[in-house]
Design a protein around this motif. Structure first.
Motif, PDB file in Angstrom:
ATOM      1  N   SER A 190       0.686  -1.805   0.153  1.00 52.40           N
ATOM      2  CA  SER A 190      -0.197  -0.564   0.017  1.00 52.40           C
ATOM      3  C   SER A 190       1.137   1.059   0.054  1.00 52.40           C
ATOM      4  CB  SER A 190      -0.641   0.393   1.171  1.00 52.40           C
ATOM      5  OG  SER A 190      -0.042   0.001   2.606  1.00 52.40           O
ATOM      6  N   SER A 191       1.900   0.878  -0.925  1.00 58.31           N
ATOM      7  CA  SER A 191       2.538   2.621   0.088  1.00 58.31           C
ATOM      8  C   SER A 191       3.974   3.105  -1.239  1.00 58.31           C
ATOM      9  CB  SER A 191       3.612   2.017   1.285  1.00 58.31           C
ATOM     10  OG  SER A 191       4.790   1.190   0.876  1.00 58.31           O
ATOM     11  N   HIS A 192       3.715   2.184  -2.320  1.00 56.94           N
ATOM     12  CA  HIS A 192       4.587   2.298  -3.484  1.00 56.94           C
ATOM     13  C   HIS A 192       4.114   3.549  -4.505  1.00 56.94           C
ATOM     14  CE1 HIS A 192       7.200  -1.480  -2.826  1.00 56.94           C
ATOM     15  NE2 HIS A 192       5.744  -2.356  -2.094  1.00 56.94           N
ATOM     16  N   VAL A 193       3.218   3.907  -3.950  1.00 56.16           N
ATOM     17  CA  VAL A 193       2.479   5.508  -4.817  1.00 56.16           C
ATOM     18  C   VAL A 193       1.996   6.501  -3.777  1.00 56.16           C
ATOM     19  CG1 VAL A 193       1.051   5.915  -6.659  1.00 56.16           C
ATOM     20  CG2 VAL A 193       1.344   3.889  -6.245  1.00 56.16           C
ATOM     21  N   ARG A 194       3.657   7.100  -4.185  1.00 53.95           N
ATOM     22  CA  ARG A 194       2.630   8.665  -3.634  1.00 53.95           C
ATOM     23  C   ARG A 194       1.227   9.214  -4.068  1.00 53.95           C
ATOM     24  NH1 ARG A 194       6.750  13.042  -3.457  1.00 53.95           N
ATOM     25  NH2 ARG A 194       6.660  12.854  -5.925  1.00 53.95           N
ATOM     26  N   GLN A 195       0.583  10.074  -2.586  1.00 48.23           N
ATOM     27  CA  GLN A 195      -0.941  10.798  -2.687  1.00 48.23           C
ATOM     28  C   GLN A 195      -0.824  11.557  -4.087  1.00 48.23           C
ATOM     29  OE1 GLN A 195      -1.991  13.039   0.614  1.00 48.23           O
ATOM     30  NE2 GLN A 195      -3.809  13.536  -0.901  1.00 48.23           N
ATOM     31  N   GLU A 196       0.874  11.824  -3.899  1.00 49.85           N
ATOM     32  CA  GLU A 196       0.875  13.611  -5.066  1.00 49.85           C
ATOM     33  C   GLU A 196       0.799  12.811  -5.792  1.00 49.85           C
ATOM     34  OE1 GLU A 196       4.076  13.877  -1.526  1.00 49.85           O
ATOM     35  OE2 GLU A 196       2.573  12.970  -1.433  1.00 49.85           O
ATOM     36  N   THR A 197       1.108  11.825  -6.217  1.00 49.42           N
ATOM     37  CA  THR A 197       1.592  11.554  -7.645  1.00 49.42           C
ATOM     38  C   THR A 197       0.223  11.042  -8.319  1.00 49.42           C
ATOM     39  OG1 THR A 197       3.795  10.804  -7.567  1.00 49.42           O
ATOM     40  CG2 THR A 197       2.593   9.426  -9.663  1.00 49.42           C
ATOM     41  N   ILE A 198      -0.484  10.567  -8.053  1.00 46.28           N
ATOM     42  CA  ILE A 198      -1.504   9.881  -7.970  1.00 46.28           C
ATOM     43  C   ILE A 198      -3.017  11.554  -8.271  1.00 46.28           C
ATOM     44  CG2 ILE A 198      -4.123   9.587  -7.326  1.00 46.28           C
ATOM     45  CD1 ILE A 198      -3.124   7.627  -5.931  1.00 46.28           C
ATOM     46  N   CYS A 199      -2.541  12.823  -7.397  1.00 45.58           N
ATOM     47  CA  CYS A 199      -3.366  14.097  -7.276  1.00 45.58           C
ATOM     48  C   CYS A 199      -2.392  14.251  -8.999  1.00 45.58           C
ATOM     49  CB  CYS A 199      -2.643  15.308  -6.612  1.00 45.58           C
ATOM     50  SG  CYS A 199      -3.929  14.970  -5.810  1.00 45.58           S
ATOM     51  N   ASN A 200      -1.229  14.697  -8.997  1.00 44.52           N
ATOM     52  CA  ASN A 200      -0.729  14.769 -10.181  1.00 44.52           C
ATOM     53  C   ASN A 200      -0.712  14.440 -11.700  1.00 44.52           C
ATOM     54  OD1 ASN A 200       1.202  15.280 -12.654  1.00 44.52           O
ATOM     55  ND2 ASN A 200       1.994  16.938 -10.929  1.00 44.52           N
ATOM     56  N   ILE A 201      -1.382  13.121 -11.411  1.00 46.19           N
ATOM     57  CA  ILE A 201      -1.748  12.287 -12.678  1.00 46.19           C
ATOM     58  C   ILE A 201      -3.526  12.817 -12.396  1.00 46.19           C
ATOM     59  CG2 ILE A 201      -2.706   9.829 -13.638  1.00 46.19           C
ATOM     60  CD1 ILE A 201      -1.005   8.722 -11.927  1.00 46.19           C
ATOM     61  N   MET A 202      -4.133  12.808 -11.649  1.00 45.81           N
ATOM     62  CA  MET A 202      -5.557  13.642 -12.358  1.00 45.81           C
ATOM     63  C   MET A 202      -5.684  15.181 -12.393  1.00 45.81           C
ATOM     64  SD  MET A 202      -6.954  10.460 -11.102  1.00 45.81           S
ATOM     65  CE  MET A 202      -9.082  11.239 -11.419  1.00 45.81           C
ATOM     66  N   HIS A 203      -4.804  15.895 -12.569  1.00 46.16           N
ATOM     67  CA  HIS A 203      -4.635  17.224 -13.139  1.00 46.16           C
ATOM     68  C   HIS A 203      -4.102  17.507 -14.114  1.00 46.16           C
ATOM     69  CE1 HIS A 203      -5.501  17.937  -8.492  1.00 46.16           C
ATOM     70  NE2 HIS A 203      -6.561  18.836  -9.118  1.00 46.16           N
ATOM     71  N   SER A 204      -3.087  16.466 -14.616  1.00 49.50           N
ATOM     72  CA  SER A 204      -2.134  16.167 -15.873  1.00 49.50           C
ATOM     73  C   SER A 204      -3.147  16.191 -17.462  1.00 49.50           C
ATOM     74  CB  SER A 204      -1.345  15.901 -15.543  1.00 49.50           C
ATOM     75  OG  SER A 204      -0.400  15.964 -14.549  1.00 49.50           O
ATOM     76  N   TYR A 205      -4.253  15.481 -16.866  1.00 47.35           N
ATOM     77  CA  TYR A 205      -5.042  15.063 -18.198  1.00 47.35           C
ATOM     78  C   TYR A 205      -6.187  15.708 -18.603  1.00 47.35           C
ATOM     79  CZ  TYR A 205      -0.654  13.075 -18.370  1.00 47.35           C
ATOM     80  OH  TYR A 205       0.987  12.860 -17.961  1.00 47.35           O
ATOM     81  N   ARG A 206      -6.867  15.759 -19.651  1.00 46.41           N
ATOM     82  CA  ARG A 206      -8.032  15.509 -19.826  1.00 46.41           C
ATOM     83  C   ARG A 206      -9.088  15.710 -18.994  1.00 46.41           C
ATOM     84  NH1 ARG A 206     -10.880  18.563 -24.752  1.00 46.41           N
ATOM     85  NH2 ARG A 206      -9.366  20.218 -23.880  1.00 46.41           N
ATOM     86  N   HIS A 207      -9.057  13.837 -19.023  1.00 50.36           N
ATOM     87  CA  HIS A 207      -9.719  12.629 -19.156  1.00 50.36           C
ATOM     88  C   HIS A 207      -9.031  11.592 -18.520  1.00 50.36           C
ATOM     89  CE1 HIS A 207     -13.105  14.085 -20.983  1.00 50.36           C
ATOM     90  NE2 HIS A 207     -12.284  14.053 -22.303  1.00 50.36           N
TER      91      HIS A 207
END
Ligand SMILES: C[S@@+](CC[C@H](N)C(=O)[O-])C[C@H]1O[C@@H](n2cnc3c(N)ncnc32)[C@H](O)[C@@H]1O
Length: 211
Positions: free
Chosen positions: A141-158
């Protein structure tokens, strides 16, 4: 995923749909029992989706949609990526022969996902992808940082993220009488203890309501 693609390829005037699928913890593609792992499942789903979408369009008298997909397969283990490549190559050859409206390109990486993420972002930026799907099937449960998930969600239209999280072992590990340990476990997820306790309650079997 097939349903998602079917919905995204619905416009009558649409001739092309471009997307990128990033499998950040891809595995070898097939388990020893022969069952397909996520990279193979994605390719099979893309094949069925393109066939389904275009069969439906033919009936409606519409031109087919060309589906172009960049698949980024990453796994920290180089041997696993080599095995994946051996499993995927024949499948891709079959696809380019039998599915003329489906265009697949694969990039293989063998890095820790968080280290690979900037490279993956560059690949997606180069290809100008606006539709992206990240499969983050991490061990634990610890190999992906929360900031990375936020970054993905903010970087692409869909952007879609499939995020696998070992909730059972985490809940077993969490001791309600050790609030500091609990806070440390949850910090990287941006989840507070009250939130996880609520979800724990909602996951517990409840007695059947009696009138
Ligand atoms: C749960 S398996 C993936 C299974 C695969 N998604 C499937 O459906 O067949 C997790 C994989 O992640 C890889 N892995 C472990 N830690 C990693 C990390 N930090 N970054 C990238 N890959 C990692 C392992 O080598 C393993 O192959």
């Amino acid at each position: 995923m097939r349903k998602w693609l079917t919905v995204r390829c619905k416009l009558p005037q649409q001739r092309r749909f471009r997307l990128a699928i990033v499998d950040g913890f891809a595995g070898g593609g097939r388990y020893q029992c022969g069952a397909a792992g996520s990279p193979i499942i994605f390719i099979e789903e893309l094949k069925s989706a393109s066939e389904e979408v275009n069969a439906h369009r033919v009936v409606q008298g519409l031109e087919p949609v060309e589906i172009e997909c960049l698949l980024v397969f990453n796994d920290a283990n180089r041997d696993v990526i080599n095995l994946l490549q051996r499993n995927v190559t024949p499948l891709l050859a079959g696809t380019s022969q039998n599915n003329p409206t489906l265009h697949l390109r694969v990039e293989y990486l063998h890095e820790i996902f968080e280290d690979a993420y900037p490279k993956i972002k560059n690949l997606l930026a180069k290809g100008r992808f606006r539709n992206v799907l990240f499969n983050l099937d991490q061990c634990g449960s610890s190999h992906v940082r929360q900031e990375t998930i936020c970054n993905i969600m903010h970087s692409y239209r869909h952007a879609e993220v499939f995020y696998t999280f070992m909730i059972d072992s985490l809940l077993a590990f969490l001791r309600k009488d050790q609030p500091e340990k609990l806070r440390k476990q949850l910090d990287h997820l941006g989840v507070c203890a009250v939130g996880i306790r609520e979800s724990e309650n909602s996951l517990s079997p409840r007695p059947w309501p009696v009138d």
